[in-house]
Design an enzyme around this catalytic site. Structure first.
Site, PDB file in Angstrom:
ATOM      1  N   GLU A  35     -19.427  55.903  62.597  1.00 47.80           N
ATOM      2  CA  GLU A  35     -19.911  54.618  62.097  1.00 47.80           C
ATOM      3  C   GLU A  35     -19.714  54.545  60.591  1.00 47.80           C
ATOM      4  OE1 GLU A  35     -24.172  53.966  62.323  1.00 47.80           O
ATOM      5  OE2 GLU A  35     -24.542  56.112  62.294  1.00 47.80           O
TER       6      GLU A  35
ATOM      7  N   LYS B  53     -33.576  55.922  62.496  1.00 48.82           N
ATOM      8  CA  LYS B  53     -33.399  55.232  61.213  1.00 48.82           C
ATOM      9  C   LYS B  53     -34.353  55.873  60.219  1.00 48.82           C
ATOM     10  CE  LYS B  53     -32.387  50.591  59.560  1.00 48.82           C
ATOM     11  NZ  LYS B  53     -31.055  50.838  59.056  1.00 48.82           N
TER      12      LYS B  53
HETATM   13  C1  LIG Z   1     -26.257  53.687  59.621  1.00 49.47           C
HETATM   14  C2  LIG Z   1     -26.386  52.337  60.229  1.00 49.47           C
HETATM   15  N1  LIG Z   1     -25.645  52.068  61.321  1.00 49.47           N
HETATM   16  C3  LIG Z   1     -25.719  50.853  61.919  1.00 49.47           C
HETATM   17  C4  LIG Z   1     -26.541  49.854  61.441  1.00 49.47           C
HETATM   18  C5  LIG Z   1     -26.612  48.534  62.141  1.00 49.47           C
HETATM   19  O1  LIG Z   1     -27.764  48.459  62.919  1.00 49.47           O
HETATM   20  P1  LIG Z   1     -28.419  47.052  63.247  1.00 49.47           P
HETATM   21  O2  LIG Z   1     -27.377  46.241  63.927  1.00 49.47           O
HETATM   22  O3  LIG Z   1     -29.557  47.360  64.158  1.00 49.47           O
HETATM   23  O4  LIG Z   1     -28.831  46.474  61.958  1.00 49.47           O
HETATM   24  C6  LIG Z   1     -27.318  50.094  60.306  1.00 49.47           C
HETATM   25  C7  LIG Z   1     -28.206  49.052  59.763  1.00 49.47           C
HETATM   26  O5  LIG Z   1     -29.310  48.926  60.149  1.00 49.47           O
HETATM   27  C8  LIG Z   1     -27.249  51.362  59.691  1.00 49.47           C
HETATM   28  O6  LIG Z   1     -27.989  51.628  58.620  1.00 49.47           O
END
Ligand SMILES: Cc1ncc(COP(=O)(O)O)c(C=O)c1O
Length: 338
Positions: free
Chosen positions: A218, A182
């Site tokens: 995604e 992230k």
């Molecule tokens: C690119 C991306 N994919 C997926 C997610 C979903 O992840 P999470 O369920 O941990 O929030 C997020 C958000 O955090 C994201 O920024």
């Protein structure tokens, strides 16, 4: 409680009263403290500014019916941040320090946690940045870890009403790049494709796998899932997507609570017919039903462009029921802010 139109909150920055800040120098973390100052002062050479040496997290605090406040799986965010740190050669924030910082920030901003039943939550943004004097491409010698928060409502404007998405021709991450971390660079790469999607009135874009462009990866800010006619919950497996905590929670709940078969595997863009329902899932997106996906000239509608499908709704109820404390959570998923 603050005087806010909780039911109509979107997802944007609102200054709250306190944030947490800690500094890493000479191999150790300073004692973190709360501050009212919402500005950071950085050296002009900070590697976070030049080379994107930074990572962040996103999680929420939920007000329960009895007035208490829940955090949802904050240890998972802490561990994911550590994995992001490993990829970018940054020092770990210990799990206990991360969770404690989140609790302190929620407690100090308790009046910003929306009342139960409004659907709004307090979004927490932990952020770790490489700072200090630097110009060459190498890791920072000093770091700042901060956690701030904002009250938020729905991320995609429909909430539980389906919205449409468009397949992007761009990649947000490389096959062996930083897609699973992230880190800000992935999001910088998603700004232009996201802008093109918004210009055409889509909620966001859907990325395909960067190596072959045949499989769904995604959404720019959430993971993808589909429900098949055979009651399977399917979500892409890829080393270049963010390992979504919501997605892994749904894989578990789909199987253990809803009796679906949970599958992490390939989702070919030319095989969308196998799904009766589809959605985007994430902390911010929660569960946002996908009405249809535009792929080139093709527009594929899943369940409906106007109604949420029954399985998506059931998953939503189970997940949010746990987060807001109405449904018993699997062991360790809920951390109370006391
Ligand atoms: C690119 C991306 N994919 C997926 C997610 C979903 O992840 P999470 O369920 O941990 O929030 C997020 C958000 O955090 C994201 O920024």
């Amino acid at each position: 409680m603050k005087d806010i139109d909780w039911k109509n909150l979107g997802f944007s920055y609102i200054k709250t009263d306190y944030r947490y800040i800690a500094h890493w120098k000479d191999g150790k973390w300073s004692e973190g403290k709360l501050t009212q100052d919402n500005h950071l002062v950085l050296h002009e050479g900070a590697p976070a500014l030049h080379y994107g040496q930074q990572c962040f997290e996103g999680l929420k605090a939920y007000r329960c019916k009895d007035g208490s406040i829940n955090l949802f799986r904050p240890d998972q965010n802490a561990k994911r941040m550590q994995r992001s740190c490993d990829r970018l050669l940054m020092p770990h924030v210990p799990v206990e320090m991360f969770v404690d910082a989140c609790k302190q920030v929620v407690k100090a901003n308790e009046e910003w946690v929306a009342p139960y039943g409004t659907g709004a939550t307090l979004y927490l943004r932990p952020l770790l940045i490489g700072v200090g004097e630097n110009i060459g491409v190498h890791p920072a010698k000093e770091y700042i870890f901060t956690v701030f928060c904002c009250p938020v409502g729905a991320y995609f404007k429909g909430g539980l009403k389906p919205t449409n998405f468009i397949v992007s021709e761009y990649d947000r991450a490389a096959p062996q790049g930083t897609g699973a971390a992230k880190v800000g660079g992935n999001y910088a790469a998603s700004l232009l494709p996201g802008h093109h999607a918004h210009e055409r009135n889509f909620s966001d874009c859907i990325y395909l796998d960067p190596a072959t462009h045949t499989k769904i990866e995604e959404v720019g800010s959430a993971n993808f899932f589909g429900i098949t006619k055979d009651n399977e919950f399917v979500t892409p497996f890829s080393p270049s997507i963010l390992p979504s905590i919501t997605k892994y929670s749904l894989l578990y709940l789909a199987e253990k609570r809803l009796g679906l078969k949970a599958i992490e595997g390939d989702v070919y863009i030319n095989q969308l017919d196998r799904f009766t329902e589809a959605g985007a899932c994430g902390t911010a997106a929660v569960i946002s039903p996908i009405g249809g996906i535009q792929n080139g000239d093709d527009f594929h509608v899943f369940y409906s462009e106007t109604e949420v499908g029954p399985v998506t709704k059931a998953l939503y109820n189970e997940l949010t029921g746990i987060q807001f404390g109405d449904i018993e959570a699997p062991e360790g998923w809920i951390v109370k802010v006391e």
